[in-house]
Each structure stands twice: as structure tokens, then as C-alpha cells.
Design a protein around this motif. Structure first.
Motif, short mmCIF file in Angstrom:
data_model
loop_
_atom_site.label_atom_id
_atom_site.label_comp_id
_atom_site.label_asym_id
_atom_site.label_seq_id
_atom_site.Cartn_x
_atom_site.Cartn_y
_atom_site.Cartn_z
N PHE A 170 -0.29 -31.45 -5.29
CA PHE A 170 -1.16 -31.71 -6.47
C PHE A 170 -2.56 -31.87 -5.83
O PHE A 170 -2.54 -32.58 -4.72
CB PHE A 170 -0.94 -32.92 -7.37
CG PHE A 170 0.07 -32.40 -8.55
CD1 PHE A 170 -0.38 -31.43 -9.40
CD2 PHE A 170 1.12 -33.13 -8.79
CE1 PHE A 170 0.37 -31.18 -10.29
CE2 PHE A 170 1.88 -32.92 -9.84
CZ PHE A 170 1.51 -31.73 -10.74
N LYS A 216 -4.50 -32.77 -12.92
CA LYS A 216 -4.55 -32.47 -11.40
C LYS A 216 -4.42 -31.01 -11.33
O LYS A 216 -4.21 -30.17 -12.33
CB LYS A 216 -3.30 -33.24 -10.69
CG LYS A 216 -3.40 -34.53 -10.78
CD LYS A 216 -2.04 -35.12 -10.02
CE LYS A 216 -1.93 -36.88 -10.21
NZ LYS A 216 -0.71 -37.19 -9.86
N LEU A 250 -3.00 -27.51 -8.65
CA LEU A 250 -2.22 -27.23 -7.55
C LEU A 250 -2.86 -26.63 -6.29
O LEU A 250 -3.81 -26.10 -6.45
CB LEU A 250 -1.08 -26.36 -7.87
CG LEU A 250 -0.07 -27.13 -8.59
CD1 LEU A 250 0.98 -26.00 -9.30
CD2 LEU A 250 0.89 -28.06 -8.31
#
Ligand code: MG
Length: 375
Positions: A230, A247, A249
């Protein structure tokens, strides 16, 4: 069964099936003739009649297992050569079989042998069930009654002295040994033939035989595993679906961990490495790339090699975001990209009970399994 001789006739140059003579073509990893010989294992003494040009090849393949005899100009002459080589003090029955019928079953061989207990000759056949026409110039010109018509097969079985005498008396040119037996006045019993006992003649016959043997099918399984960490952001891409999250990736491409795992599973099944081999991270042109490019490439590679995706199963491992509400849409998107029916693709999720990096919500992991089938 030592009183029985099996004559396998394979002296022809038949190339209607394409390429080399059909008795030497490979069928499921074995020559056609090798399969035919193996089908008569334990049924008696096997004599294989070969074209004179094939004797060395025959010795290489069958050394010590069978008796090899050189064939003549015609099928009848080839059979005659084999019959004349037999010692009448040792053999009382002969079964004469086409070398290009490798799928003959033990049950059929047994039926022919059993019929010889009460008849001097016996041969398998199948009653004609299709309507029969006459035709010319690609047009039907009339109907042919099918009552009493049979399609002849082999092995054709005979009492040895009777068929030897019949061949010696025959002028030659017979299509098979039943014709020779009938010319000598022998009664020939019909036993039930088998549809699978096909004579390999045309190219399509080999494909059919491969299907019947189940040896043509190639089934492959591949697995893929991927992890992305993340970073700051407001959404993640998972299996082609944008999922709002607190969040994002981190990755060179769009970091779609699920699609990467599935793509690697396909490459794995094909023994074609992984995404990195086909789309090197060192190449800036893949920076920020949408991952469907990778999956489309892998699925295309499988298709080009004749494989279809039988099914795929993708598991996402994370605490958040919640996958359940998006799983059906994700599976549908993967199915669309790979070009398969949606019910062949599964996307599911699990948490790791707050254990490990996924449990601490440091990233998302994905595993995928795929089955490719080439019929
Ligand atoms: Mg990845």
C-alpha cells in the motif's frame, strides 16, 4: 493360445491419411502398428506382414516380439505369404487383421475366437444404419436398400487349414479374407463389430482415434502469486475493477495484484515464465500500464497455442477493502478480458486474521490457479 496365429497385414503404402505410410504414423506416442501389435498381446503368435522396404524398421520396432514376413504385390499375396510360413502342426486357428485398426478391443478379439468354435470362419461387422444413396456429380441419383448390408471389419478368424486351402485356390485380388473364404465355400459367421474399431485411412481418422484414446488432450494447470504494498491514495485496482479505498497499491504498472496473479498463472501453465519476462519492469513503456494488457497477452498466447481456459480461481488476501461487494464484477471483468464464459472465472477473498503483512494492512496478496485445455 499358442495354437492361434495372428496375421497383421501392414504391407501397404497407404498415404491417403497424409504423410508417411499410415501404419508408421504416431498415434498417442506410439506407432499405429505398434498399437495394433500390442492389442493382440497374449492372443497368440503374432506375424506382421511388412512392405519389403520396411523390414529394417520392423526389426527395430518389434525385434524378438513378432515374426516379420515380407508382403507381396497385393493384400491377398501378403496374407498368402504369411499363411505359407505357418507350421500346420502348431497352429489350428488364424486371425487376420488390418495393421491400420489399432483400436481393436480384447472383447472383439474374444468374440471372433469364440465364434470359431462352431464355424470355420468368423468376422466382425456392423449393420448399416445410415440411409444409403447412389450418387453422381455431387447429386443423389437413387436410394440403396440397406437391409442385410454390413460394414466389414477385422480381425477375421479362420480354421487354419481351411483358409490356407482357400487362399491357394483363389485367383487373387480379394478385398479381404472373407471374400477368399466365401469363394472356397466356407460358412462365415458374423460377430458384432465395434464402432471404435476404425480403419485409419483419412487425416480425420487420426484425430478421431486420438480423441478416442484421450491422448490428444493436453490439460495444464498454472499458479500465480503476487503482492503489492500500500501507498498513499484513494483507490485500488483489483481484477480490473476500481475500488475506492483509503490507500493505493504501489507498483510499476497499475499494481492490479489479482490480475497479475492470474496472468502469471497462465504464463506458468504455458511454461512461459512470468509477466516480468514479457513486460520487463526496466522498460519505461510499461510504467503505469493498465494490467489488462498483460492478461490479454497471456490469454492470447494460450489461444495461439490451441488452449482454452477451462477455469480460473483467484483469491485476494486482505483485511480491507472489502472484496465481497465487488467479486462478481471482478470475475466478469476477468472473463471479458480473457474471452471465456463468466461462470468459468472465480474471484473470492479472505483475510489473514490480522496476521502478517496483509493482516497489518501493509499490502494485498493474491493467488490464482488456472486450467488450460487443448482438446
Ligand atoms: Mg505485480
Amino acid at each position: 493360445m499358442t495354437d492361434t496365429a495372428i496375421i497383421i497385414v501392414a504391407a501397404g503404402r497407404g498415404t491417403r491419411a497424409g504423410g508417411e505410410p499410415k501404419q508408421w504414423r504416431m498415434l498417442g506416442g506410439q506407432s499405429v502398428l505398434g498399437r495394433t501389435v500390442a492389442a493382440f498381446q497374449g492372443a497368440g503368435r503374432v506375424i506382421v506382414v511388412l512392405h519389403p522396404d520396411d523390414m529394417v524398421r520392423g526389426i527395430t520396432e518389434f525385434a524378438g516380439k513378432v515374426t516379420l514376413i515380407a508382403g507381396g504385390e497385393t493384400r491377398s499375396q501378403s496374407v498368402r505369404n504369411a499363411l505359407e510360413s505357418i507350421d500346420p502342426n502348431e497352429i489350428s486357428r488364424v486371425l487376420i487383421h488390418d495393421g491400420a485398426r489399432p483400436l481393436v478391443s480384447p472383447a472383439l478379439i474374444t468374440r471372433v475366437r469364440a465364434a470359431l468354435e462352431t464355424a470355420p470362419a468368423a468376422a466382425p461387422a456392423i449393420g448399416v444404419t445410415d440411409a444409403l444413396w447412389t450418387g453422381a456429380d455431387a447429386k443423389v441419383t437413387g436410394l440403396q436398400p440397406r437391409d442385410g448390408l454390413f460394414r466389414a471389419q477385422t480381425p477375421q478368424g479362420f480354421h487354419f487349414p481351411a483358409i490356407l486351402d482357400a487362399h491357394r485356390a483363389h485367383p487373387g485380388g480379394a478385398a479381404d479374407d472373407v471374400e477368399v473364404a466365401l469363394a472356397a465355400g466356407l460358412d462365415v459367421a458374423i460377430v458384432e463389430g465395434e464402432d471404435d474399431n476404425i480403419k485409419l485411412t483419412w487425416p480425420g481418422d487420426f484425430a478421431r482415434a486420438e480423441r478416442m484414446l484421450g491422448t490428444g488432450m493436453d490439460i495444464r494447470t498454472g499458479n500465480g502469486y503476487d503482492v503489492h504494498a500500500f501507498t498513499d491514495g484513494d483507490h485500488v485496482m483489483l481484477c480490473g475493477v476500481r475500488v475506492p479505498h483509503s490507500k493505493a497499491l504501489l507498483g510499476h504498472s497499475d499494481a492490479d495484484v489479482g490480475m497479475h496473479a492470474l496472468t502469471d498463472a497462465i504464463y506458468g501453465a504455458l511454461a512461459e515464465g512470468d509477466i516480468g519476462r514479457h513486460f520487463p519492469p526496466s522498460d519505461p513503456k510499461w510504467k503505469g500500464a493498465a494490467s489488462h494488457i498483460f492478461l490479454t497477452h497471456a490469454a492470447g498466447l494460450a489461444r495461439d497455442r490451441g488452449y482454452t481456459i477451462s477455469n480460473a480461481d483467484v483469491t485476494l488476501v486482505c483485511e480491507r477493502p472489502k472484496i465481497g461487494p465487488h467479486a462478481i464484477e471482478m470475475a466478469a471483468e476477468l472473463a471479458r478480458i480473457t474471452g471465456v464464459e463468466p461462470d468459468r472465472i472465480s474471484v473470492k477473498a479472505t483475510t489473514s486474521e490480522r496476521l502478517g503483512f496483509t493482516g497489518r494492512e501493509e499490502g494485498i496478496a493474491a493467488i490464482a490457479t488456472i486450467t488450460l485445455v487443448k482438446p
